[in-house]
Design a protein around this motif. Structure first.
Motif, PDB file in Angstrom:
ATOM      1  N   CYS A   1       0.726  -1.077  -0.113  1.00 22.51           N
ATOM      2  CA  CYS A   1       0.166   0.063  -0.103  1.00 22.51           C
ATOM      3  C   CYS A   1       0.859   1.527  -0.060  1.00 22.51           C
ATOM      4  O   CYS A   1       1.290   1.629   1.104  1.00 22.51           O
ATOM      5  CB  CYS A   1      -0.979   0.137   1.060  1.00 22.51           C
ATOM      6  N   GLY A   2       1.114   1.664  -1.247  1.00 20.63           N
ATOM      7  CA  GLY A   2       1.928   2.885  -1.315  1.00 20.63           C
ATOM      8  C   GLY A   2       3.593   2.490  -0.895  1.00 20.63           C
ATOM      9  O   GLY A   2       4.088   1.838  -1.563  1.00 20.63           O
ATOM     10  N   GLN A   3       3.856   2.856   0.193  1.00 20.11           N
ATOM     11  CA  GLN A   3       5.446   2.642   0.756  1.00 20.11           C
ATOM     12  C   GLN A   3       5.288   1.966   2.114  1.00 20.11           C
ATOM     13  O   GLN A   3       6.117   2.312   2.937  1.00 20.11           O
ATOM     14  CB  GLN A   3       6.239   3.963   0.859  1.00 20.11           C
TER      15      GLN A   3
ATOM     16  N   TRP B   1       6.416   0.244  -3.116  1.00 22.42           N
ATOM     17  CA  TRP B   1       6.494  -0.888  -2.418  1.00 22.42           C
ATOM     18  C   TRP B   1       5.476  -1.956  -3.292  1.00 22.42           C
ATOM     19  O   TRP B   1       4.362  -1.573  -3.434  1.00 22.42           O
ATOM     20  CB  TRP B   1       6.321  -1.011  -1.049  1.00 22.42           C
ATOM     21  N   GLU B   2       5.967  -3.193  -3.366  1.00 24.59           N
ATOM     22  CA  GLU B   2       5.044  -4.041  -4.262  1.00 24.59           C
ATOM     23  C   GLU B   2       5.320  -5.256  -3.808  1.00 24.59           C
ATOM     24  O   GLU B   2       6.517  -5.671  -3.051  1.00 24.59           O
ATOM     25  CB  GLU B   2       5.395  -3.874  -5.827  1.00 24.59           C
ATOM     26  N   CYS B   3       4.791  -6.454  -4.089  1.00 26.40           N
ATOM     27  CA  CYS B   3       4.912  -7.545  -4.210  1.00 26.40           C
ATOM     28  C   CYS B   3       5.497  -8.167  -2.887  1.00 26.40           C
ATOM     29  O   CYS B   3       6.428  -8.859  -2.682  1.00 26.40           O
ATOM     30  CB  CYS B   3       5.930  -8.151  -5.308  1.00 26.40           C
ATOM     31  N   PRO B   4       4.579  -8.266  -1.955  1.00 24.37           N
ATOM     32  CA  PRO B   4       5.187  -8.591  -0.460  1.00 24.37           C
ATOM     33  C   PRO B   4       5.188 -10.012  -0.335  1.00 24.37           C
ATOM     34  O   PRO B   4       4.422 -11.067  -1.153  1.00 24.37           O
ATOM     35  CB  PRO B   4       4.247  -8.107   0.450  1.00 24.37           C
TER      36      PRO B   4
ATOM     37  N   ILE C   1      10.857  -3.358  -4.545  1.00 25.49           N
ATOM     38  CA  ILE C   1      10.421  -1.857  -4.818  1.00 25.49           C
ATOM     39  C   ILE C   1      11.042  -1.246  -6.235  1.00 25.49           C
ATOM     40  O   ILE C   1      11.918  -2.138  -6.936  1.00 25.49           O
ATOM     41  CB  ILE C   1      11.393  -1.075  -3.675  1.00 25.49           C
ATOM     42  N   ASN C   2      10.272  -0.285  -6.703  1.00 24.11           N
ATOM     43  CA  ASN C   2      10.717   0.285  -8.133  1.00 24.11           C
ATOM     44  C   ASN C   2      10.142   1.581  -8.000  1.00 24.11           C
ATOM     45  O   ASN C   2       9.062   2.034  -7.817  1.00 24.11           O
ATOM     46  CB  ASN C   2      10.044  -0.643  -9.231  1.00 24.11           C
ATOM     47  N   PRO C   3      11.350   2.639  -8.253  1.00 23.09           N
ATOM     48  CA  PRO C   3      12.678   2.299  -8.221  1.00 23.09           C
ATOM     49  C   PRO C   3      13.386   2.208  -6.990  1.00 23.09           C
ATOM     50  O   PRO C   3      12.564   2.054  -6.047  1.00 23.09           O
ATOM     51  CB  PRO C   3      13.044   3.448  -9.210  1.00 23.09           C
TER      52      PRO C   3
END
Length: 558
Positions: free
Chosen positions: A286-288, A318-321, A342-344
């Motif tokens: 969720c966001g960061q 933040w992604e794909c936990p 994380i990207n970037p």
């Protein structure tokens, strides 16, 4: 990898079928065109000519008079780079047509009805998937054709590893995301299965996870496969689908979406059964930050806590936990590891996978040694340029936590020098924890399925050195271990094709916690994966050499 080869008999049958099937192409005003398929029940595919530098053209698929779906396709204007199939079997026996808007600029003198795509578009009962790419890997998973990014919904059941993935079937650049599906019994050889979960009115099908519901907690049946995924359109929300045939086909839950929020970046649900609390847990990016939920039935979720403020890298979304428990090797201690892609913001630029080590009580994740993650400091699962969206298979055998990542980087993923397909996955890996001077770190070993297969090279080293992978054309990939500086680097600047992106020609560098004594190196047609000290430090890199990098040279550094 399995490829379908068109036989002469199949081509003859296809030619006979085409005699009874035609495309009716009618050009309208404003760059719009209607394409009608006569007798669609007798043909399988509409083959679309693609030109990657062309703008995206919206294609409305109309069944009867109702809009079934809209896709975006880079239809060829000047030349055809390749053909992609649009599977018509979903609308067999229906009146089907396509409303296409070709976004060409009439001020330049171009007329949409004169573009090359209309003469090259055709019907076929077969598709040609014979490999034409010199960079297609020999033993890494790739899509049969089209675009691929994050691995999704991975699980193990009845001796098979199921890998779903973000798939764009209508071209080899990001778009039209759905869940592709491949299955393996050994994590090396993969069989393609039909598209698993298709876009709908709630949007594209973004990343998510699957579990085997052994106790029928969701009410869809014992051992049903339950998928949670992000529906992505104007907003992002979480949806559910279930499979009663082991993961081949899914039925979407009529109450979707089951989880919503008032933020833009709200995605990539990863769920698991937590035996310690007797409930399901869900981690959402969720966001960061990560939000943590609990549920009894996989449908109704309660938010318990949030994690992420002030810790780790926050230079991107933040992604794909992922979240699971591992033993610390050589001790009786166990720790929880929270993975955050994380990207970037990666250590070598672009996308990467960071991790956090601590404790988890079923509702809240608490960091060990928080000073290791303050002021933007981060720990990375892989310090190479091409390791992202790493997640684990659920229900893996023998208590394993087997992981696979996307082997690319968002800085150049759309531009790597392949066209028939884009992107591959890393080899499968087994994460582990190890202790150095009272601090715990994560390592990753190649999965045991690769042992003894002859795919990898093992190199013993003593002190500072370079390990060079090269070929007869003078191209080389250089691994440098600096024992004094306690660093490991990978230089691909002379490894072959590097000029397709300014972000590709780089040197990746990793910190080393203790002396390196060995390297295990996996080399394929477009990749080099380096595991130092049995995986204590990992570095994954794409390479595009004119010939395989098949020579290994070790030189000491004084």
């Amino acid at each position: 990898m399995r490829y379908h080869i068109i036989s002469i008999a199949a081509l003859l049958l296809s030619t006979m079928a085409l005699q009874a099937q035609t495309l009716d192409i009618e050009h309208l005003a404003g760059g719009n065109t209607i394409v009608r398929v006569s007798e669609p029940q007798n043909t399988r595919y509409l083959l679309l000519p693609i030109e990657e530098k062309a703008p995206e053209a919206p294609v409305k698929i109309i069944c009867g008079n109702d809009l079934s779906r809209t896709i975006s396709v880079r239809l060829a204007l000047d030349k055809v780079d390749y053909m992609v199939p649009l599977d018509l079997s979903e609308w067999a026996g229906e009146d089907i047509k396509f409303l296409i808007h070709l976004p060409v600029d009439r001020a330049t003198g171009r007329d949409a009805q004169n573009e090359i795509c209309w003469s090259k578009m055709k019907l076929s009962d077969v598709i040609d998937t014979e490999n034409r790419e010199i960079f297609r890997p020999a033993y890494h998973h790739t899509p049969e054709y089209g675009w691929m990014n994050d691995p999704n919904g991975m699980f193990y059941k009845d001796g098979e590893w199921h890998l779903y993935y973000q798939w764009g079937p209508h071209g080899s650049m990001w778009n039209n995301l759905t869940w592709g599906h491949s299955v393996s019994r050994d994590l090396i050889h993969w069989e393609y299965r039909p598209e698993a979960i298709k876009p709908d009115a709630l949007g594209y099908i973004f990343s998510g996870s699957c579990v085997v519901d052994h106790n029928n907690t969701a009410g869809f049946g014992k051992d049903a496969v339950i998928a949670l995924y992000t529906s992505a359109a104007e907003v992002q929300s979480q949806s559910l689908a279930y499979s009663l045939d082991g993961g081949d086909t899914f039925i979407k839950y009529p109450g979707n979406p089951i989880l919503t929020a008032d933020i833009a970046d709200f995605r990539d649900p990863n769920m698991f059964w937590n035996e310690e609390i007797g409930k399901w847990n869900l981690i959402l990016a969720c966001g960061q930050e990560m939000r943590i939920y609990t549920s009894d039935n996989l449908i109704d979720w309660k938010e318990e806590s949030r994690f992420g403020q002030s810790y780790g890298s926050h230079d991107g979304v933040w992604e794909c936990p992922d979240l699971f428990k591992l033993s610390v090797e050589g001790t009786s201690e166990e720790k929880w590891v929270l993975f955050c892609n994380i990207n970037p913001g990666g250590p070598s630029g672009g996308s990467a996978t960071q991790y956090f080590i601590g404790d988890f009580d079923g509702s809240k994740f608490t960091l060990d040694n928080p000073e290791m993650y303050l002021d933007g400091k981060a720990l990375w699962q892989d310090y190479g340029k091409d390791h992202y969206a790493a997640v684990s298979f659920s229900n893996a055998p023998d208590g394993r936590h087997t992981m696979i990542a996307w082997m690319s980087n968002w800085e150049y993923a759309n531009n790597v020098p392949t066209m028939q397909f884009r992107s591959a996955n890393t080899i499968a890996r087994e994460p582990f924890l190890y202790n150095v001077d009272g601090k715990v770190y994560l390592g990753s070993r190649p999965s045991p399925e690769y042992a003894g297969t002859g795919l990898d090279k093992t190199v013993k080293v003593k002190g500072s050195c370079t390990v060079t992978l090269s070929n007869e054309n003078g191209e080389e990939f250089v691994i440098t271990y600096d024992q004094k500086a306690m660093t490991l680097s990978c230089d691909r600047s002379r490894s072959g094709m590097v000029d397709f992106s300014q972000h590709f020609n780089t040197v990746a560098t990793a910190p080393v916690c203790r002396r390196i004594t060995s390297f295990r190196i996996f080399v394929d047609n477009c990749s080099v994966e380096v595991f130092a000290n049995d995986g204590e430090v990992c570095m994954t890199s794409l390479v595009f050499p004119s010939q395989p990098l098949n020579t290994v040279t070790v030189n000491k550094i004084k």
